[in-house]
Design a protein around this motif. Structure first.
Motif, mmCIF file in Angstrom:
data_model
loop_
_atom_site.group_PDB
_atom_site.id
_atom_site.type_symbol
_atom_site.label_atom_id
_atom_site.label_comp_id
_atom_site.label_asym_id
_atom_site.label_seq_id
_atom_site.Cartn_x
_atom_site.Cartn_y
_atom_site.Cartn_z
ATOM 1 N N TYR A 1 57.099 46.448 -14.808
ATOM 2 C CA TYR A 1 57.038 47.896 -14.574
ATOM 3 C C TYR A 1 58.184 48.598 -15.297
ATOM 4 N N VAL A 2 57.817 49.693 -15.940
ATOM 5 C CA VAL A 2 58.776 50.454 -16.755
ATOM 6 C C VAL A 2 58.613 51.914 -16.340
ATOM 7 N N HIS A 3 59.462 52.370 -15.430
ATOM 8 C CA HIS A 3 59.307 53.750 -14.938
ATOM 9 C C HIS A 3 60.232 54.696 -15.684
ATOM 10 N N ILE A 4 59.623 55.649 -16.363
ATOM 11 C CA ILE A 4 60.434 56.508 -17.233
ATOM 12 C C ILE A 4 60.756 57.845 -16.563
ATOM 13 N N PRO A 5 61.992 58.288 -16.763
ATOM 14 C CA PRO A 5 62.448 59.520 -16.102
ATOM 15 C C PRO A 5 61.730 60.753 -16.652
ATOM 16 N N PRO A 6 61.732 61.823 -15.897
ATOM 17 C CA PRO A 6 60.971 63.009 -16.307
ATOM 18 C C PRO A 6 61.613 63.762 -17.474
ATOM 19 N N ILE A 7 60.831 64.632 -18.048
ATOM 20 C CA ILE A 7 61.333 65.572 -19.051
ATOM 21 C C ILE A 7 61.484 66.917 -18.345
ATOM 22 N N LYS B 1 64.757 51.027 -14.175
ATOM 23 C CA LYS B 1 65.501 51.372 -12.958
ATOM 24 C C LYS B 1 66.262 50.206 -12.348
ATOM 25 N N GLY B 2 66.037 49.021 -12.905
ATOM 26 C CA GLY B 2 66.745 47.865 -12.361
ATOM 27 C C GLY B 2 66.079 47.342 -11.100
ATOM 28 N N GLN B 3 66.860 46.588 -10.320
ATOM 29 C CA GLN B 3 66.260 45.930 -9.149
ATOM 30 C C GLN B 3 65.843 46.942 -8.076
ATOM 31 N N GLN B 4 64.643 46.741 -7.567
ATOM 32 C CA GLN B 4 64.112 47.620 -6.523
ATOM 33 C C GLN B 4 63.701 46.760 -5.355
ATOM 34 N N SER B 5 63.930 47.283 -4.156
ATOM 35 C CA SER B 5 63.325 46.537 -3.058
ATOM 36 C C SER B 5 62.860 47.478 -1.964
ATOM 37 N N TRP B 6 61.726 47.146 -1.406
ATOM 38 C CA TRP B 6 61.076 47.992 -0.415
ATOM 39 C C TRP B 6 60.638 47.141 0.767
ATOM 40 N N GLN B 7 60.733 47.737 1.946
ATOM 41 C CA GLN B 7 60.349 47.030 3.168
ATOM 42 C C GLN B 7 58.979 47.511 3.660
ATOM 43 N N GLY B 8 58.230 46.559 4.162
ATOM 44 C CA GLY B 8 56.897 46.882 4.689
ATOM 45 C C GLY B 8 56.944 47.933 5.778
ATOM 46 N N LYS B 9 58.016 47.951 6.544
ATOM 47 C CA LYS B 9 58.071 48.900 7.662
ATOM 48 C C LYS B 9 58.123 50.356 7.171
ATOM 49 N N ASN B 10 58.318 50.548 5.872
ATOM 50 C CA ASN B 10 58.307 51.910 5.328
ATOM 51 C C ASN B 10 57.028 52.259 4.584
ATOM 52 N N ILE B 11 56.090 51.346 4.600
ATOM 53 C CA ILE B 11 54.859 51.600 3.843
ATOM 54 C C ILE B 11 53.674 51.580 4.805
ATOM 55 N N LEU C 1 57.071 55.436 -8.992
ATOM 56 C CA LEU C 1 57.933 54.338 -8.537
ATOM 57 C C LEU C 1 57.673 53.972 -7.074
ATOM 58 N N SER C 2 57.540 54.995 -6.236
ATOM 59 C CA SER C 2 57.372 54.704 -4.811
ATOM 60 C C SER C 2 55.974 54.165 -4.499
ATOM 61 N N SER C 3 55.058 54.252 -5.452
ATOM 62 C CA SER C 3 53.732 53.655 -5.246
ATOM 63 C C SER C 3 53.732 52.181 -5.625
ATOM 64 N N THR C 4 54.713 51.797 -6.402
ATOM 65 C CA THR C 4 54.701 50.441 -6.963
ATOM 66 C C THR C 4 54.674 49.343 -5.892
ATOM 67 N N PRO C 5 55.397 49.483 -4.758
ATOM 68 C CA PRO C 5 55.311 48.411 -3.751
ATOM 69 C C PRO C 5 53.868 48.161 -3.291
#
Ligand code: GLU
Length: 472
Positions: A234-240, A167-177, A214-218
């Motif tokens: 991390y290698v997140h694979i798209p659904p089938i 998925k490339g670069q990901q970034s998450w903020q603490g204020k959303n977790i 993916l959203s659990s990864t942070p």
């Protein structure tokens, strides 16, 4: 230092292995094998309420049937990190949580379920997303509530960035977790917590999993960072997706169970070959790969971002190709349990002749019995009405042709070539089109209009049997 490649497949034994999870297992397995690394099968069974009886045994047996072997697993603990079943690792999670409590990264929360519910409703009323924070927690046991959970405190100003291989670069903020639960009130760890501790303890280099995580990864990365552990990749694979509905293949969809494919007689190598290409694109024309080929070329960098579709017609095609890669002797050996009941008891040399006639058109083993039952059992002879309709001949022609055929059958040596010669001549003499005439014979001899080559079929059935069927 070059880290050893170690991957894991970490199913929760809450149901049968389905196609989506099987592909996850496959990618992990291929990546480990490609790099002479290790593949771990870890059972994530900490949610004891969701366990399904014997699901663990069935998971193991499906993976085994498909040839995905593991270096460490439920029946194969590791001398350093121990059991691969989370319910047998509870002390390890306890040790880790103590460390986090000591560092004040984790805290006890005595909030009762009712109070928690109220907080949730409050947030809903204010149209705010609900995020639990330390200041909401009840820190001491209340009158009605002695039990507590242990949460991980997420700082508001936390800024987490990582590079996902797909998925490339990901970034998450603490204020959303929100401050998430690591240990439940019964002392058992949550998925988030046990998962991270084990990925570290088991020295997992690559976490290859469905992108629903993916959203659990942070949360996971935050734990890695707090504990001063280096992060895996991390290698997140798209659904089938289902080719019918276009929706994600559901775990509840019975057809999407791996066992269903095994039971239908798809070859493991065909299943794995087909699944490998759902989401991975080696960017070469070739589509048919043996398992060894796949191990040589599989690369997580070529995993696609967009979802793929599961198409059983494509799978049939892959399976047909793989069937034809097998030697005829192997095919014959494998065929044994797929013949009809009567077929199973028949002579091996007779079945060999039958298989020779049909294997080219076989897409999967489960078709064998249906395709060949008339070789072992005389079919119901078609009614006059059906004969007329399907052959487009008239009553007189039917009678004449049957009589003439009987003569030809009796004088033929019943080799396929002699039958072909004599019966073509017969059609000519009787002034009927060979195709109508052969439809008649096919119907009489096999009971159907579509069957393997007529002359070869009659040869295998033999003179007496063919005559009997013509007479019927
Ligand atoms: N136990 C999780 C599952 O059932 C594993 C997710 C992960 O691989 O982290 O899918």
């Amino acid at each position: 230092m070059n880290q050893k490649i170690r991957t894991r497949f970490a199913p929760s034994p809450t149901g049968d292995l389905h196609i989506g999870s099987l592909r996850t297992a496959l990618f992990n397995w291929l990546w480990a094998r490609r790099n002479q690394g290790e593949f771990i099968l870890r059972l994530e069974d900490t949610d004891q309420n969701r366990l399904v009886m014997d699901a663990d045994k069935r998971l193991l047996s499906d993976l085994k049937d498909l040839g995905l072997d593991w270096d460490f697993g439920p029946n194969k603990p590791n001398s350093e990190f121990g059991s691969c079943i989370q319910s047998q690792r509870l002390d390890i999670y306890q040790t880790a949580i103590k460390r986090l409590l000591d560092q004040d990264i984790a805290y006890k929360d005595y909030t009762s379920p009712e109070d928690l519910q109220e907080l949730r409703q409050q947030a809903q009323k204010n149209k705010e997303p609900f995020l639990f924070r330390r200041n909401m927690a009840q820190e001491a046991p209340g009158k009605n509530n002695q039990s507590y959970v242990i949460r991980i405190a997420i700082p508001d100003n936390l800024d987490l960035t990582w590079q996902d291989v797909v998925k490339g670069q990901q970034s998450w903020q603490g204020k959303n977790i929100g401050d998430f639960i690591a240990l439940k009130s019964d002392g058992w760890p949550t998925y988030h917590f046990a998962n991270v501790i084990d990925d570290y303890e088991m020295r997992i280099s690559h976490v290859i999993r469905a992108d629903e995580w993916l959203s659990s990864t942070p949360k996971h990365l935050y734990l890695f960072d707090c504990l001063n552990w280096s992060r895996p990749q991390y290698v997140h694979i798209p659904p089938i997706l289902s080719s019918n509905s276009g929706q994600k293949l559901s775990k509840r969809d019975q057809d999407a169970r791996a066992k269903n494919l095994i039971d239908k007689g798809y070859l493991p190598e065909a299943i794995l070959n087909y699944l490998s290409l759902l989401g991975w694109n080696p960017k070469i024309e070739q589509e048919i790969y043996t398992i060894d080929n796949l191990i040589k070329i599989f690369d997580i960098k070529q995993i696609q971002v967009s979802p793929s579709r599961f198409d059983s017609i494509r799978l049939d095609w892959f399976n047909g190709q793989h069937l034809r890669l097998m030697s005829f002797t192997d095919l014959l050996n494998q065929s044994q349990k797929w013949w009809s009941e009567i077929g199973q008891k028949a002579d091996r040399s007779y079945k060999k002749q039958v298989l020779e006639l049909v294997y080219q058109r076989l897409k999967k083993w489960s078709e064998l019995a249906e395709l060949t039952d008339f070789f072992f059992q005389r079919p119901k002879s078609p009614s006059q009405e059906i004969l007329l309709k399907k052959t487009k001949l008239d009553n007189q022609q039917l009678e004449d042709l049957t009589k003439a055929s009987m003569k030809a059958f009796k004088t033929s040596d019943f080799s396929a070539s002699d039958l072909e010669l004599k019966l073509y001549q017969l059609a000519l003499d009787q002034k009927v089109s060979p195709s109508k005439y052969f439809t008649l014979l096919r119907l009489k001899v096999t009971g159907r209009t579509i069957a393997p080559g007529l002359f070869e079929t009659m040869h295998v059935l033999g003179k007496n049997e063919s005559i009997a069927r013509l007479q019927a």
